[in-house]
Design a protein around this motif. Structure first.
Motif, PDB file in Angstrom:
ATOM      1  N   MET A   1      46.995  64.299  36.651  1.00 45.91           N
ATOM      2  CA  MET A   1      46.659  65.722  37.180  1.00 45.91           C
ATOM      3  C   MET A   1      45.366  65.926  36.689  1.00 45.91           C
ATOM      4  N   PHE A   2      44.856  67.100  37.189  1.00 40.76           N
ATOM      5  CA  PHE A   2      43.349  67.239  36.983  1.00 40.76           C
ATOM      6  C   PHE A   2      43.370  68.060  35.605  1.00 40.76           C
ATOM      7  N   ALA A   3      42.252  68.176  35.138  1.00 38.82           N
ATOM      8  CA  ALA A   3      42.027  68.462  33.510  1.00 38.82           C
ATOM      9  C   ALA A   3      42.756  69.637  32.894  1.00 38.82           C
ATOM     10  N   HIS A   4      42.652  70.700  33.819  1.00 39.56           N
ATOM     11  CA  HIS A   4      42.991  71.868  33.134  1.00 39.56           C
ATOM     12  C   HIS A   4      44.520  71.853  32.651  1.00 39.56           C
ATOM     13  N   PRO A  82      38.534  71.965  24.932  1.00 37.43           N
ATOM     14  CA  PRO A  82      37.674  70.879  24.594  1.00 37.43           C
ATOM     15  C   PRO A  82      37.355  69.885  25.955  1.00 37.43           C
ATOM     16  N   ALA A  83      38.187  70.160  27.318  1.00 33.19           N
ATOM     17  CA  ALA A  83      37.801  69.389  28.325  1.00 33.19           C
ATOM     18  C   ALA A  83      36.412  69.638  28.770  1.00 33.19           C
ATOM     19  N   ASN A  84      35.927  71.268  28.294  1.00 35.00           N
ATOM     20  CA  ASN A  84      34.648  71.533  28.901  1.00 35.00           C
ATOM     21  C   ASN A  84      33.517  70.666  28.157  1.00 35.00           C
ATOM     22  N   PRO A  85      32.465  70.569  28.517  1.00 34.84           N
ATOM     23  CA  PRO A  85      31.033  70.035  28.005  1.00 34.84           C
ATOM     24  C   PRO A  85      30.963  71.172  26.718  1.00 34.84           C
ATOM     25  N   PRO A  86      30.043  70.982  25.717  1.00 36.04           N
ATOM     26  CA  PRO A  86      29.563  71.981  24.922  1.00 36.04           C
ATOM     27  C   PRO A  86      28.993  72.860  25.785  1.00 36.04           C
ATOM     28  N   VAL A  87      29.236  74.427  25.206  1.00 43.13           N
ATOM     29  CA  VAL A  87      28.543  75.544  26.010  1.00 43.13           C
ATOM     30  C   VAL A  87      26.885  75.510  25.564  1.00 43.13           C
ATOM     31  N   SER A  88      26.691  74.845  24.567  1.00 45.82           N
ATOM     32  CA  SER A  88      25.315  74.901  24.422  1.00 45.82           C
ATOM     33  C   SER A  88      24.560  74.044  25.549  1.00 45.82           C
ATOM     34  N   GLU A  89      25.085  73.373  26.405  1.00 41.92           N
ATOM     35  CA  GLU A  89      24.361  72.333  27.425  1.00 41.92           C
ATOM     36  C   GLU A  89      24.748  73.249  28.749  1.00 41.92           C
ATOM     37  N   SER A  90      25.159  74.429  28.692  1.00 40.60           N
ATOM     38  CA  SER A  90      24.942  75.201  29.881  1.00 40.60           C
ATOM     39  C   SER A  90      23.642  75.995  29.989  1.00 40.60           C
ATOM     40  N   ILE A 268      32.916  57.910  42.485  1.00 44.31           N
ATOM     41  CA  ILE A 268      32.454  59.109  41.456  1.00 44.31           C
ATOM     42  C   ILE A 268      33.375  59.024  40.365  1.00 44.31           C
ATOM     43  N   ILE A 269      33.173  59.057  39.136  1.00 36.34           N
ATOM     44  CA  ILE A 269      33.647  59.234  37.966  1.00 36.34           C
ATOM     45  C   ILE A 269      33.671  60.647  37.354  1.00 36.34           C
ATOM     46  N   LEU A 270      34.770  61.271  37.097  1.00 31.23           N
ATOM     47  CA  LEU A 270      34.808  62.870  36.681  1.00 31.23           C
ATOM     48  C   LEU A 270      34.870  62.509  35.056  1.00 31.23           C
ATOM     49  N   ASP A 271      33.886  62.988  34.312  1.00 29.95           N
ATOM     50  CA  ASP A 271      33.592  62.807  32.950  1.00 29.95           C
ATOM     51  C   ASP A 271      34.248  63.787  31.816  1.00 29.95           C
ATOM     52  N   TYR A 272      35.084  63.077  31.030  1.00 28.76           N
ATOM     53  CA  TYR A 272      35.868  63.822  30.253  1.00 28.76           C
ATOM     54  C   TYR A 272      35.513  63.122  28.787  1.00 28.76           C
ATOM     55  N   GLY A 273      36.010  64.015  27.667  1.00 33.29           N
ATOM     56  CA  GLY A 273      35.789  63.465  26.373  1.00 33.29           C
ATOM     57  C   GLY A 273      36.589  62.443  25.913  1.00 33.29           C
ATOM     58  N   LYS A 300      28.444  50.501  41.703  1.00 31.35           N
ATOM     59  CA  LYS A 300      28.047  51.737  42.390  1.00 31.35           C
ATOM     60  C   LYS A 300      28.816  52.687  42.005  1.00 31.35           C
ATOM     61  N   PHE A 301      28.481  53.312  40.570  1.00 29.89           N
ATOM     62  CA  PHE A 301      29.320  54.286  40.064  1.00 29.89           C
ATOM     63  C   PHE A 301      28.241  55.730  39.883  1.00 29.89           C
ATOM     64  N   PHE A 302      28.834  56.923  40.243  1.00 30.07           N
ATOM     65  CA  PHE A 302      28.256  57.981  39.623  1.00 30.07           C
ATOM     66  C   PHE A 302      28.899  58.962  38.887  1.00 30.07           C
ATOM     67  N   VAL A 303      28.330  59.421  37.813  1.00 28.23           N
ATOM     68  CA  VAL A 303      29.233  60.103  37.002  1.00 28.23           C
ATOM     69  C   VAL A 303      29.049  61.690  37.260  1.00 28.23           C
ATOM     70  N   LEU A 304      30.095  62.275  37.455  1.00 28.43           N
ATOM     71  CA  LEU A 304      30.197  63.739  37.754  1.00 28.43           C
ATOM     72  C   LEU A 304      30.510  64.566  36.402  1.00 28.43           C
ATOM     73  N   ASP A 305      29.921  65.388  35.877  1.00 32.61           N
ATOM     74  CA  ASP A 305      30.092  66.164  34.976  1.00 32.61           C
ATOM     75  C   ASP A 305      31.210  67.197  35.283  1.00 32.61           C
ATOM     76  N   TYR A 306      31.972  67.643  34.264  1.00 30.42           N
ATOM     77  CA  TYR A 306      33.093  68.258  34.548  1.00 30.42           C
ATOM     78  C   TYR A 306      33.012  69.678  35.065  1.00 30.42           C
ATOM     79  N   ASN A 307      31.724  70.432  34.568  1.00 32.04           N
ATOM     80  CA  ASN A 307      31.357  71.635  35.112  1.00 32.04           C
ATOM     81  C   ASN A 307      31.020  71.597  36.757  1.00 32.04           C
ATOM     82  N   GLU A 308      30.617  70.483  37.026  1.00 24.94           N
ATOM     83  CA  GLU A 308      29.943  70.165  38.429  1.00 24.94           C
ATOM     84  C   GLU A 308      31.168  69.928  39.221  1.00 24.94           C
TER      85      GLU A 308
END
Length: 331
Positions: A1-4, A82-90, A268-273, A300-308
């Motif tokens: 199931m998705f991260a939420h 904590p599924a989200n990246p640090p808000v400092s990266e926003s 595409i890899i969805l990236d989690y901590g 052939k891997f592409f990493v997609l950030d959580y908030n993307e």
């Protein structure tokens, strides 16, 4: 199931700060003709909203939408598992710094009530939850307004709404603009996002789209993206083909047999901590079920950030990055 609704996670990766988003942090003036009460759609239901002063946002996508409209002064706090990246990266790091973090857990009624919220912004089953006792209906009974991401309205009981994921993003920004009385700002923001998407589409390969599998999580059976979530539009608009675009689902479970049959050229890899991209790639390279997939064999891997990947303005950052990757592929 998705991260939420899974165990909470953190992630690496920084979002691209595009020109449109460079003005982050500035508050905006109310539209002069804006009313304190407006009728706006909440999924498929028309709801009367009074102008909020103490909004609570769940996850980065919700907060980003509010901050992109210059509404930091109307945000009482955010809930950020904590599924989200640090808000400092926003791109809106300065806005996050001005607002209280209310919890690092899943959304719940107690946090919202304690914050004296007059609006909660979240998704259906990705924030709002019958199991956890926080639904729009329950909040209505407490005189707390709620706004749901249109992308999540696909399976909202009683009042579903189905929009393509990027159209849902634009709709959310426009609806929030109405609710907060900043429709002019919303029109400006949506116009900028559409312009960026248009540039990607112009440059995207027009024939023979690359086949793409999005790997969210799961070893026995993978979770992936159907056609009701932002990565489907990211893949399509960049010139790719989601191998599960035929599934009228949001985040959904499939079988490895179906993945193998589709023989994706890119993953595409969805990236989690707690399941970072590197560990997921290691699994795909060593599992007997996946190590012979074309994408894996050719690295052939592409990493997609959580908030993307979740509904929010940073979807367009993810699109631009993936489009650049697709255009650079040697096939």
């Amino acid at each position: 199931m998705f991260a939420h609704e899974r165990p909470v996670r953190t992630t690496l990766a920084a979002a691209v700060v595009a020109a449109l988003l460079a003005g982050c942090g500035a508050s905006v003036q109310d539209d002069p003709q804006a009313s304190d009460r407006v009728q706006v759609m909440r999924c498929g239901e028309s709801v009367e909203y009074r102008k909020p002063e103490r909004a609570v946002a769940y996850e980065g996508g919700s907060a980003d939408k509010l901050f992109s409209l210059g509404l930091v002064d109307q945000v009482a706090g955010y809930v950020m598992p904590p599924a989200n990246p640090p808000v400092s990266e926003s791109p809106w790091a300065a806005d996050y710094a001005k607002v209280k973090m209310l919890s690092d857990d899943l959304l719940n009624k107690e946090v919202v009530v304690e914050a004296r919220a007059d609006l909660v912004v979240a998704g259906w089953r990705s924030g709002f939850s019958e199991q956890r006792g926080i639904t729009p209906e329950i909040l209505d009974g407490l005189s707390i307004q709620s706004f749901m991401h249109s992308e999540s309205c696909y399976n909202y009981p009683g009042f579903p709404q189905k929009l393509p994921p990027f159209e849902a993003l634009y709709s959310d920004l426009e609806r929030l603009g109405q609710i907060f009385g900043v429709s002019g700002k919303a029109t400006e923001v949506v116009g900028g996002l559409k312009q960026r998407v248009g540039k990607v589409v112009e440059q995207a390969p027009k024939e023979n789209p690359v086949s793409v599998f999005l790997y969210d999580s799961g070893t026995d059976q993978p979770f992936t993206a159907g056609n009701q979530v932002p990565p489907n539009d990211i893949i399509k608009l960049a010139g790719g083909r989601n191998i599960f675009a035929g599934l009228e689902q949001r985040w959904t479970q499939v079988g490895w047999e179906a993945v193998a049959k589709a023989a994706p050229e890119v993953i595409i890899i969805l990236d989690y901590g707690d399941q970072p991209a590197a560990k997921k790639i290691e699994f795909l390279k060593t599992s007997a079920r996946t190590k012979n997939l074309p994408a894996v064999k050719n690295n052939k891997f592409f990493v997609l950030d959580y908030n993307e990947g979740i509904s929010g303005p940073r979807n367009i950052d993810g699109l631009e990055k993936f489009a650049t990757y697709v255009r650079g592929l040697q096939r």
